[in-house]
Design a protein around this motif. Structure first.
Motif, PDB file in Angstrom:
ATOM      1  N   SER A 172     -68.246  48.381  89.111  1.00 58.29           N
ATOM      2  CA  SER A 172     -68.342  47.742  87.723  1.00 58.29           C
ATOM      3  C   SER A 172     -70.073  47.826  87.691  1.00 58.29           C
ATOM      4  O   SER A 172     -70.359  47.779  86.348  1.00 58.29           O
ATOM      5  N   TYR A 178     -65.618  50.715  85.594  1.00 53.99           N
ATOM      6  CA  TYR A 178     -64.968  49.082  85.742  1.00 53.99           C
ATOM      7  C   TYR A 178     -64.438  49.578  87.205  1.00 53.99           C
ATOM      8  O   TYR A 178     -63.824  50.384  87.342  1.00 53.99           O
ATOM      9  N   PRO A 236     -62.215  46.557  81.676  1.00 55.74           N
ATOM     10  CA  PRO A 236     -62.656  46.768  80.373  1.00 55.74           C
ATOM     11  C   PRO A 236     -62.299  45.492  79.458  1.00 55.74           C
ATOM     12  O   PRO A 236     -61.229  44.817  79.595  1.00 55.74           O
ATOM     13  N   THR A 255     -62.486  55.653  83.739  1.00 48.41           N
ATOM     14  CA  THR A 255     -63.007  54.561  83.064  1.00 48.41           C
ATOM     15  C   THR A 255     -63.002  53.404  84.165  1.00 48.41           C
ATOM     16  O   THR A 255     -64.122  52.774  84.375  1.00 48.41           O
ATOM     17  N   CYS A 256     -62.003  53.413  84.882  1.00 49.91           N
ATOM     18  CA  CYS A 256     -62.015  52.529  86.040  1.00 49.91           C
ATOM     19  C   CYS A 256     -61.313  52.808  87.373  1.00 49.91           C
ATOM     20  O   CYS A 256     -60.825  54.058  87.247  1.00 49.91           O
TER      21      CYS A 256
END
Length: 420
Positions: A172, A178, A236, A255-256
């Motif tokens: 993160s 993330y 998120p 995104t993660c």
């Protein structure tokens, strides 16, 4: 195309029973995607071709609202013959006399001998009565993004929850990234249970006297761990509202880095990520050296209001025929209800290794949800979602969330125990 051709051809094979009169068969499906519904339509067309006087009406209900929608449909008397459902809805529907006992049909149906022993056992998961027949199984494992782990300085996935927390926070720190794809909306309770099970070492929600474990200090620690991941920015901000599709999208978009999910997510992930960019590991274990991931199941039930239950059973038989079930399970990315051939290339793929490790290693003590509780669907799909979201948004503490779950579940379990 080969997959769909195989399914259609297999569906034309005889699965037992004969239908005599023109009928409309109403089938409710709840795991809806355009691709899967399209595949179901092809199976339906093959069934109708074999039964010229039968019209199958396919009713698609979105998963995130399916439990409440089906309750409304059945309680209002809307005509339904076949329902697709997870095991956690069975008790509610059985208590309300919605679903039919399928044991007499299973005893006569020749295809039953090709189902696994576990599948036959799970037909009686509630009240020792065959209210549904599973067509596949979900085992929760940990998907991880290899490039993101490497960028954060890691060359292997976490083996423990301590490592998982550390890695999630480190990832993160990367701009716009993330650690954890939290699922805050429908179905998100599984992630909370993994944290609670890891911290408690429990393989059940209840003690012998019927009290739940969710307000124990260890359970509160697991709940707090989830809240900290979110509040510390390791998940998120909008993941408080994520369901299945948003969670999976958050993972394959990069995104993660981590996502706890079942094998059915492999379909979308494989389509959008390179094979070398992700892998699936067992979920991290807790301080006690073990964890109890859930093994969920999805299957078919026949309603007591069906005007032609024999036709409905015949349709289920077609869906559970070995050729159809095996290919259907591959299409959905789940473990099938029939035996898997030893040389099956699909299930021998290394990306399934994490799931099969959990099936074979005693440190992962797989559990089934307490399907005997009529309140299970309400808890899982309504109460757990609303209260966990409130906690994530700062409206409840970990202690208050654990106590809320404990109060509801203890009352439900002890009520059930008093009736036995």
């Amino acid at each position: 195309m080969r997959l769909r051709t195989t399914l259609a051809a297999a569906a034309l094979a005889t699965a037992g029973g004969s239908i005599v009169s023109a009928e409309t068969l109403r089938v409710v499906e709840v795991l809806t995607t355009n691709e899967r519904t399209g595949l179901m339509n092809e199976i339906v067309a093959a069934f109708e071709a074999d039964h010229p006087d039968v019209d199958v009406e396919l009713i698609s209900v979105p998963w995130d609202s399916a439990f409440e929608r089906i309750l409304t449909m059945t309680m209002s008397g809307q005509p339904i013959d076949v329902i697709e459902m997870p095991e956690r809805w069975i008790s509610t529907l059985a208590i309300n006399d919605v679903v039919r006992d399928l044991e007499p049909w299973l005893n006569e149906w020749e295809g039953a001998e090709q189902l696994t022993d576990a599948t036959m056992d799970f037909t009686k998961i509630y009240d020792d009565t065959s209210y549904f027949v599973p067509y596949g199984y979900f085992v929760r494992a940990l998907y991880y993004n290899k490039p993101l782990l490497a960028e954060a300085g890691y060359d292997a996935p976490p083996e423990t929850w301590e490592e998982f927390n550390e890695m999630s926070r480190a990832i993160s720190e990367i701009d716009g990234k993330y650690g954890y794809c939290l699922r805050g909306s429908s179905g998100g309770f599984v992630g909370w249970w993994l944290a609670v099970s890891a911290m408690t070492g429990a393989d059940s929600w209840f003690e012998e006297d019927g009290t739940s474990i969710f307000d124990s200090p260890e359970a509160i620690k697991g709940i707090q761990m989830m809240l900290d991941l979110y509040n510390d920015g390791a998940a998120p901000e909008d993941s408080v509202n994520w369901g299945f599709n948003e969670q999976v999208s958050g993972f394959y978009s990069g995104t993660c880095a981590f996502m706890d999910q079942d094998p059915d997510a492999l379909i979308q992930v494989r389509e959008r990520m390179g094979r070398d960019d992700f892998a699936v590991a067992p979920v991290p274990i807790g301080p006690a050296g073990q964890i109890s991931p859930p093994i969920g199941m999805i299957g078919w039930a026949v309603t007591n209001t069906s005007e032609n239950p024999e036709l409905a059973e015949d349709f289920i038989g077609r869906l559970l025929a070995p050729e159809v079930n095996l290919e259907w399970a591959k299409f959905m990315g789940i473990v099938p209800a029939v035996e898997i051939p030893a040389d099956d290339a699909y299930y021998n793929d290394p990306q399934f290794a994490g799931f099969f490790t959990e099936l074979e290693d005693d440190r992962w003590d797989l559990m089934t949800w307490p399907a005997h509780l009529p309140e299970l669907g309400e808890f899982f799909d309504v109460i757990a979602v609303e209260t966990s979201q409130a906690a994530l948004l700062g409206q409840m503490t970990a202690e208050e969330l654990g106590q809320e779950w404990d109060t509801f579940l203890t009352a439900a379990q002890q009520r059930w125990m008093s009736e036995q």
